[in-house]
Design a protein around this motif. Structure first.
Motif, PDB file in Angstrom:
ATOM      1  N   UNK A 104      47.376 -58.335  48.906  1.00  0.00           N
ATOM      2  CA  UNK A 104      48.068 -57.941  47.678  1.00  0.00           C
ATOM      3  C   UNK A 104      48.648 -56.541  47.811  1.00  0.00           C
ATOM      4  N   UNK A 105      47.893 -55.637  48.452  1.00  0.00           N
ATOM      5  CA  UNK A 105      48.388 -54.274  48.649  1.00  0.00           C
ATOM      6  C   UNK A 105      49.626 -54.274  49.546  1.00  0.00           C
ATOM      7  N   UNK A 106      49.580 -55.021  50.647  1.00  0.00           N
ATOM      8  CA  UNK A 106      50.709 -55.041  51.575  1.00  0.00           C
ATOM      9  C   UNK A 106      51.938 -55.694  50.927  1.00  0.00           C
ATOM     10  N   UNK A 107      51.734 -56.718  50.112  1.00  0.00           N
ATOM     11  CA  UNK A 107      52.849 -57.361  49.427  1.00  0.00           C
ATOM     12  C   UNK A 107      53.492 -56.383  48.444  1.00  0.00           C
ATOM     13  N   UNK A 108      52.669 -55.605  47.724  1.00  0.00           N
ATOM     14  CA  UNK A 108      53.216 -54.568  46.840  1.00  0.00           C
ATOM     15  C   UNK A 108      53.981 -53.523  47.645  1.00  0.00           C
ATOM     16  N   UNK A 109      53.428 -53.129  48.804  1.00  0.00           N
ATOM     17  CA  UNK A 109      54.070 -52.093  49.620  1.00  0.00           C
ATOM     18  C   UNK A 109      55.430 -52.565  50.131  1.00  0.00           C
ATOM     19  N   UNK A 110      55.516 -53.818  50.541  1.00  0.00           N
ATOM     20  CA  UNK A 110      56.781 -54.361  51.034  1.00  0.00           C
ATOM     21  C   UNK A 110      57.852 -54.316  49.953  1.00  0.00           C
ATOM     22  N   UNK A 111      57.455 -54.575  48.700  1.00  0.00           N
ATOM     23  CA  UNK A 111      58.409 -54.639  47.581  1.00  0.00           C
ATOM     24  C   UNK A 111      58.540 -53.309  46.837  1.00  0.00           C
ATOM     25  N   UNK A 112      57.820 -52.259  47.317  1.00  0.00           N
ATOM     26  CA  UNK A 112      57.810 -50.952  46.638  1.00  0.00           C
ATOM     27  C   UNK A 112      57.362 -51.085  45.178  1.00  0.00           C
ATOM     28  N   UNK A 113      56.339 -51.904  44.966  1.00  0.00           N
ATOM     29  CA  UNK A 113      55.761 -52.091  43.629  1.00  0.00           C
ATOM     30  C   UNK A 113      54.597 -51.133  43.448  1.00  0.00           C
ATOM     31  N   UNK A 114      54.575 -50.416  42.333  1.00  0.00           N
ATOM     32  CA  UNK A 114      53.498 -49.465  42.048  1.00  0.00           C
ATOM     33  C   UNK A 114      52.715 -49.909  40.826  1.00  0.00           C
TER      34      UNK A 114
END
Length: 425
Positions: free
Chosen positions: A319-329
């Motif tokens: 979940x963290x890596x998926x957020x990082x890929x999409x620049x989701x904070x």
């Protein structure tokens, strides 16, 4: 050491590194609160000074470019100051030079130093500073600073305090600019030597190797943190030498960021990455940029090690890596706390006190705001107090309730939005 007579007002406050994220908050808070003082705001980047303070200062404020490598220029700029506030890090590189100038010129020195080495160097100057009638106020931000006073609140409740633990968590504050000094300090926290206090003496551990689940409170609740290299285990035993142990626990949120930091910092400590490469990678990731393949390789290694240790799960990592890929904070979840154990009325007691949870639009909005406003509160207290001399960490002189009240006023918040009650566990 403290001299009891009030000191004569001296209107010049010199602030070094004033364009920085944290120190600019301090400068603006002081100017608003004490506009009658004269200020010289110094930074190596005059353009950044102009942009930061445009339209926010008055006739008593001077902006000046100062390069720490230019000793004569720095001494001319601070000559006659009542107090020098040093916000120019990394402190293990800058503090020694600036403190030396302050000792020579008879100027009280103040900083938000969060490096162990420069804090130890400050303690070593205690006698010299006292003999010259100069105070060295070292470590007056959030951690160290606010955390020290949380611990003192609890120490005062016990007849025989034995152990002190302080804790800090920095959350996701969105796309942001991470200064080089902060990035370098973060590398030192994430790997390398960690000076701590055990069985009444200094010992060296590996930073970020040991962990615990700590009652940080707020939305974090009980959260896993890592033993880290920070000044509290240096200054608190110096002020309270009878303590058996003092530990600083720290970490980041989301939890996988701790693995990322550990992987990159370990690579820097081992020489697999240079300090420049490690810092550039952290700065890029914080700015929602890719960074480098080498950096991500080490980061993934650290995050996988976290999963193997049971500190996070594969699902949380994905979940963290998926957020990082999409620049989701995600919403910021941060905090500070202290826990002290000892004896009271003949029985064993453990007490906890937590800072209020960070929230948008409050005193505890970001780590820059809480560090900068904490520093401003400390500075106002010392400017309005008696003259002190020698090495002065927060726990040695600052009054907790007065500090919290100033923080409340500076942040225009109710007191329970700054600090929570003392809890017996």
């Amino acid at each position: 050491m403290t001299q009891t007579e009030p000191r004569q007002a001296d209107p010049l406050i010199a602030i070094l590194g004033a364009a920085g994220q944290m120190t600019s908050v301090t400068a603006l808070a002081l100017i608003a609160r004490r506009p009658e003082f004269r200020y010289v705001l110094m930074d190596i980047d005059l353009g950044a000074l102009g942009r930061t303070f445009k339209g926010k200062t008055g006739p008593n404020v001077k902006l000046q470019r100062v390069d720490l490598a230019d000793s004569d220029g720095l001494r001319r700029a601070i000559h006659g100051a009542r107090l020098l506030i040093n916000g120019a890090g990394p402190f293990h590189k800058t503090a020694g030079t600036v403190r030396s100038h302050c000792l020579d010129l008879g100027i009280d020195y103040f900083d938000i130093d969060d490096d162990v080495e420069s804090t130890q160097a400050g303690i070593a100057l205690d006698r010299e500073a006292a003999s010259r009638g100069v105070a060295l106020y070292v470590g007056h931000g959030a951690s160290p600073g606010f955390t020290n006073l949380l611990a003192v609140d609890l120490l005062k409740q016990l007849d025989e305090p034995e152990t002190v633990e302080v804790a800090w968590v920095v959350g996701d504050e969105g796309k942001s600019h991470l200064g080089r000094a902060v990035a370098q300090h973060t590398m030192h926290v994430g790997a390398g030597h960690c000076l701590t206090w055990r069985d009444g003496r200094e010992v060296v551990h590996e930073s970020f190797a040991d962990s615990t689940v700590f009652p940080v409170g707020g939305s974090l609740g009980d959260y896993r943190l890592y033993e880290c290299a920070h000044p509290e285990p240096v200054t608190i035993p110096w002020s309270y030498p009878s303590l058996r142990s003092v530990t600083c626990w720290g970490g980041l949120h989301p939890q996988s960021v701790n693995g990322l930091l550990r992987g990159v910092a370990t690579a820097v400590a081992s020489g697999d990455l240079s300090m420049d490469q490690g810092c550039a990678f952290l700065q890029a990731v914080m700015a929602d940029q890719f960074g480098s393949f080498a950096g991500w390789g080490r980061a993934l290694s650290g995050m996988r090690a976290q999963v193997r240790a049971g500190h996070t799960t594969k699902g949380e990592l994905r979940a963290f890596l998926w957020d990082a890929i999409r620049n989701v904070h995600r919403p910021t979840r941060s905090g500070m706390a202290a826990r002290v154990s000892g004896r009271r009325n003949g029985r064993s007691v453990t007490l906890v006190r937590q800072a209020a949870a960070l929230a948008p639009g409050t005193f505890l909005d970001t780590m820059a705001s809480i560090t900068g406003l904490s520093a401003a509160a400390f500075a106002l207290m010392l400017l309005d107090g008696p003259k002190r001399i020698g090495f002065q960490p927060p726990e040695r002189w600052a009054d907790g309730p007065a500090f919290y009240e100033l923080c409340r006023n500076l942040g225009s918040q109710p007191l329970d939005a700054v600090v929570g009650p003392i809890i017996e566990t």
